[in-house]
Write a protein that holds these residues in place. Structure first.
Motif, PDB file in Angstrom:
ATOM      1  N   LYS A 208      10.379  98.206  27.627  1.00  0.00           N
ATOM      2  CA  LYS A 208      10.705  98.728  28.259  1.00  0.00           C
ATOM      3  C   LYS A 208      11.101 100.201  27.315  1.00  0.00           C
ATOM      4  O   LYS A 208      11.850  99.731  26.865  1.00  0.00           O
ATOM      5  CB  LYS A 208      11.266  98.068  29.226  1.00  0.00           C
ATOM      6  N   SER A 209      11.254 101.116  27.893  1.00  0.00           N
ATOM      7  CA  SER A 209      12.118 102.300  27.160  1.00  0.00           C
ATOM      8  C   SER A 209      14.289 102.595  27.843  1.00  0.00           C
ATOM      9  O   SER A 209      13.853 101.969  28.623  1.00  0.00           O
ATOM     10  CB  SER A 209      11.517 103.385  26.921  1.00  0.00           C
ATOM     11  N   VAL A 210      14.734 102.566  26.734  1.00  0.00           N
ATOM     12  CA  VAL A 210      15.958 102.321  27.500  1.00  0.00           C
ATOM     13  C   VAL A 210      17.219 103.187  26.986  1.00  0.00           C
ATOM     14  O   VAL A 210      16.828 104.048  26.061  1.00  0.00           O
ATOM     15  CB  VAL A 210      16.856 101.032  27.297  1.00  0.00           C
ATOM     16  N   TRP A 211      17.247 104.063  27.527  1.00  0.00           N
ATOM     17  CA  TRP A 211      18.264 106.228  27.336  1.00  0.00           C
ATOM     18  C   TRP A 211      19.277 105.227  28.357  1.00  0.00           C
ATOM     19  O   TRP A 211      19.661 105.240  29.134  1.00  0.00           O
ATOM     20  CB  TRP A 211      17.768 106.833  27.852  1.00  0.00           C
ATOM     21  N   ILE A 249      21.650 106.792  22.903  1.00  0.00           N
ATOM     22  CA  ILE A 249      21.584 105.776  22.650  1.00  0.00           C
ATOM     23  C   ILE A 249      19.941 105.191  23.468  1.00  0.00           C
ATOM     24  O   ILE A 249      19.959 105.499  24.790  1.00  0.00           O
ATOM     25  CB  ILE A 249      21.757 104.490  23.424  1.00  0.00           C
ATOM     26  N   PHE A 250      18.667 105.096  22.395  1.00  0.00           N
ATOM     27  CA  PHE A 250      17.561 104.891  22.543  1.00  0.00           C
ATOM     28  C   PHE A 250      17.419 103.423  22.044  1.00  0.00           C
ATOM     29  O   PHE A 250      17.540 103.185  20.751  1.00  0.00           O
ATOM     30  CB  PHE A 250      17.042 105.662  22.219  1.00  0.00           C
ATOM     31  N   CYS A 251      16.978 102.668  23.029  1.00  0.00           N
ATOM     32  CA  CYS A 251      16.042 101.432  22.476  1.00  0.00           C
ATOM     33  C   CYS A 251      14.846 101.053  23.227  1.00  0.00           C
ATOM     34  O   CYS A 251      14.927 100.988  24.221  1.00  0.00           O
ATOM     35  CB  CYS A 251      17.549  99.801  22.546  1.00  0.00           C
ATOM     36  N   ILE A 252      14.001  99.742  22.420  1.00  0.00           N
ATOM     37  CA  ILE A 252      13.156  99.011  23.413  1.00  0.00           C
ATOM     38  C   ILE A 252      13.223  97.651  23.651  1.00  0.00           C
ATOM     39  O   ILE A 252      13.940  97.264  22.621  1.00  0.00           O
ATOM     40  CB  ILE A 252      11.500  99.357  22.547  1.00  0.00           C
ATOM     41  N   ILE A 253      13.108  97.257  24.927  1.00  0.00           N
ATOM     42  CA  ILE A 253      13.045  95.745  25.008  1.00  0.00           C
ATOM     43  C   ILE A 253      11.852  95.629  25.528  1.00  0.00           C
ATOM     44  O   ILE A 253      11.732  96.175  26.330  1.00  0.00           O
ATOM     45  CB  ILE A 253      14.915  95.396  25.774  1.00  0.00           C
ATOM     46  N   THR A 254      12.028  93.887  25.268  1.00  0.00           N
ATOM     47  CA  THR A 254      11.004  93.487  26.425  1.00  0.00           C
ATOM     48  C   THR A 254      11.363  93.511  28.136  1.00  0.00           C
ATOM     49  O   THR A 254      12.815  93.335  27.943  1.00  0.00           O
ATOM     50  CB  THR A 254      10.479  92.180  26.487  1.00  0.00           C
ATOM     51  N   ARG A 255      11.083  93.089  29.130  1.00  0.00           N
ATOM     52  CA  ARG A 255      11.372  93.190  30.305  1.00  0.00           C
ATOM     53  C   ARG A 255      12.038  91.787  30.685  1.00  0.00           C
ATOM     54  O   ARG A 255      13.430  92.109  31.708  1.00  0.00           O
ATOM     55  CB  ARG A 255      10.207  93.581  31.931  1.00  0.00           C
ATOM     56  N   LYS A 260      19.922  91.395  31.176  1.00  0.00           N
ATOM     57  CA  LYS A 260      21.064  91.282  29.934  1.00  0.00           C
ATOM     58  C   LYS A 260      20.952  92.559  29.194  1.00  0.00           C
ATOM     59  O   LYS A 260      22.696  92.558  28.963  1.00  0.00           O
ATOM     60  CB  LYS A 260      20.870  90.011  28.735  1.00  0.00           C
ATOM     61  N   LEU A 261      20.965  93.827  28.984  1.00  0.00           N
ATOM     62  CA  LEU A 261      20.871  94.844  28.236  1.00  0.00           C
ATOM     63  C   LEU A 261      21.882  95.352  30.013  1.00  0.00           C
ATOM     64  O   LEU A 261      23.099  95.659  29.269  1.00  0.00           O
ATOM     65  CB  LEU A 261      19.753  95.554  28.387  1.00  0.00           C
ATOM     66  N   LYS A 262      21.245  95.829  30.991  1.00  0.00           N
ATOM     67  CA  LYS A 262      21.679  96.011  32.028  1.00  0.00           C
ATOM     68  C   LYS A 262      23.350  95.766  32.588  1.00  0.00           C
ATOM     69  O   LYS A 262      24.981  96.299  32.765  1.00  0.00           O
ATOM     70  CB  LYS A 262      21.277  95.974  33.404  1.00  0.00           C
ATOM     71  N   GLY A 277      12.298 102.998  31.912  1.00  0.00           N
ATOM     72  CA  GLY A 277      11.208 103.333  31.269  1.00  0.00           C
ATOM     73  C   GLY A 277      10.361 101.984  31.161  1.00  0.00           C
ATOM     74  O   GLY A 277      10.441 101.619  30.804  1.00  0.00           O
ATOM     75  N   ASN A 278       8.620 101.705  31.862  1.00  0.00           N
ATOM     76  CA  ASN A 278       7.995 101.458  31.305  1.00  0.00           C
ATOM     77  C   ASN A 278       7.581 101.628  30.615  1.00  0.00           C
ATOM     78  O   ASN A 278       6.692 103.084  29.744  1.00  0.00           O
ATOM     79  CB  ASN A 278       7.116 100.955  33.012  1.00  0.00           C
ATOM     80  N   ILE A 279       6.871 100.461  29.346  1.00  0.00           N
ATOM     81  CA  ILE A 279       5.756 101.122  27.717  1.00  0.00           C
ATOM     82  C   ILE A 279       4.602 100.464  27.701  1.00  0.00           C
ATOM     83  O   ILE A 279       4.588  99.200  28.020  1.00  0.00           O
ATOM     84  CB  ILE A 279       6.963 101.340  26.775  1.00  0.00           C
ATOM     85  N   HIS A 280       3.809 101.430  27.370  1.00  0.00           N
ATOM     86  CA  HIS A 280       2.160 100.587  27.169  1.00  0.00           C
ATOM     87  C   HIS A 280       2.163  99.141  25.839  1.00  0.00           C
ATOM     88  O   HIS A 280       0.891  98.844  25.934  1.00  0.00           O
ATOM     89  CB  HIS A 280       1.125 101.181  28.017  1.00  0.00           C
TER      90      HIS A 280
END
Length: 293
Positions: A208-211, A249-255, A260-262, A277-280
């Motif tokens: 998942k991408s996080v903004w 802030i931009f980062c990539i996490i797993t679902r 925890k990020l929230k 958002g989802n990333i393939h």
């Protein structure tokens, strides 16, 4: 003054990656053969696209399914070669050949079940995994999407919409050939296969991408790095209404890390803007989990 533009030369695929591609296309096409001859065809259940047309044609003419699977896909191999490239065409030719030969070899084997619902569910699952593997490793087993790409250039419809129209027509045709109950089972199999294709291509560990837009961007970024073990990137932004400079802030996490990020964002800056958002697919960079404390 003449300006010369250097063309990027085609890079030969390393032998290990070539073997990997061959292996997974072989496995994927073989799974599709199993889904067809062991589950779907014995129960008069079809799939969408060229496969569905081939099943109907085979039933009406009495000719082997593999013949239609191969011959009906040939024109699209030529189109795919011109539209997408040589590697795609060769990979597709290999996959279609394996699928066609596989159905011919498995044709004498009796179906595993005569329950149409079980056949639709398990046939759809196996079909979806097989097609997904072939697509993931650079090939295709069906020319429907190539048709859609060509029509898309001259129509107001998207590729996805054209594929849907074609497949609805093919699946509806099953009602006239095999009966409307089989057409409904075919729709179940098609839907399950469609979902399994996505799952196989994207993988189970969906990223998942996080903004995040926050006035406390440094504190929040440090908290994500320390408590989640993920790297962050700070991007420059500007408020559209106020014109104020913003840090994004931009980062990539797993679902699995989303909750925890929230929680971290809620604790550090409850007023921040958060979009997930989802990333393939994620490649390159430093997408790995660091130690947390």
């Amino acid at each position: 003054m003449e300006q010369t533009v250097a063309k990027s030369a085609h890079q030969k695929l390393p032998f290990s990656k070539l073997l990997k591609r061959i292996f997974f296309i072989l496995v994927g096409a073989s799974l599709v053969s199993v889904a067809l001859e062991i589950f779907l065809v014995p129960n008069n259940i079809i799939d969408g696209g060229i496969v569905g047309i081939s099943i109907i044609a085979s039933h009406l003419t009495g000719m082997k399914l593999g013949i239609f699977l191969f011959l009906l896909n040939l024109p699209f191999l030529l189109i795919g070669y011109k539209q997408i490239g040589k590697t795609f065409a060769i990979s597709t030719l290999f996959g279609v050949t394996v699928m066609s030969v596989g159905t011919a070899l498995l044709h004498p084997v009796p179906g595993l079940t005569d329950d149409p619902l079980l056949a639709a569910v398990f046939g759809g699952i196996i079909m979806g995994i097989g097609v997904g593997l072939v697509l993931r490793y650079g090939g295709s087993l069906d020319g429907t999407e190539i048709i859609a790409v060509l029509f898309n250039k001259k129509s107001p419809f998207s590729v996805g919409e054209i594929v849907m129209f074609i497949n609805l027509f093919i699946l509806s045709s099953a009602g006239f050939v095999f009966g409307w109950d089989r057409a409904m089972y075919s729709l179940i199999a098609y839907y399950i296969a469609f979902k399994m294709i996505d799952l196989t291509i994207e993988g189970f560990q969906e990223s998942k991408s996080v903004w995040i837009i926050s006035d406390n961007h440094k504190e929040l970024g440090d908290a994500i790095v320390a408590r989640l073990g993920r790297g962050v990137t700070y991007l420059k932004g500007e408020g559209g209404y106020t014109g104020d400079d913003k840090k994004v802030i931009f980062c990539i996490i797993t679902r699995l890390e989303e909750a925890k990020l929230k929680l971290i964002v809620e604790e550090v800056d409850p007023t921040s803007f958060l979009a997930v958002g989802n990333i393939h697919d994620v490649r390159g960079g430093q997408f790995k989990k660091n130690a947390i404390h």
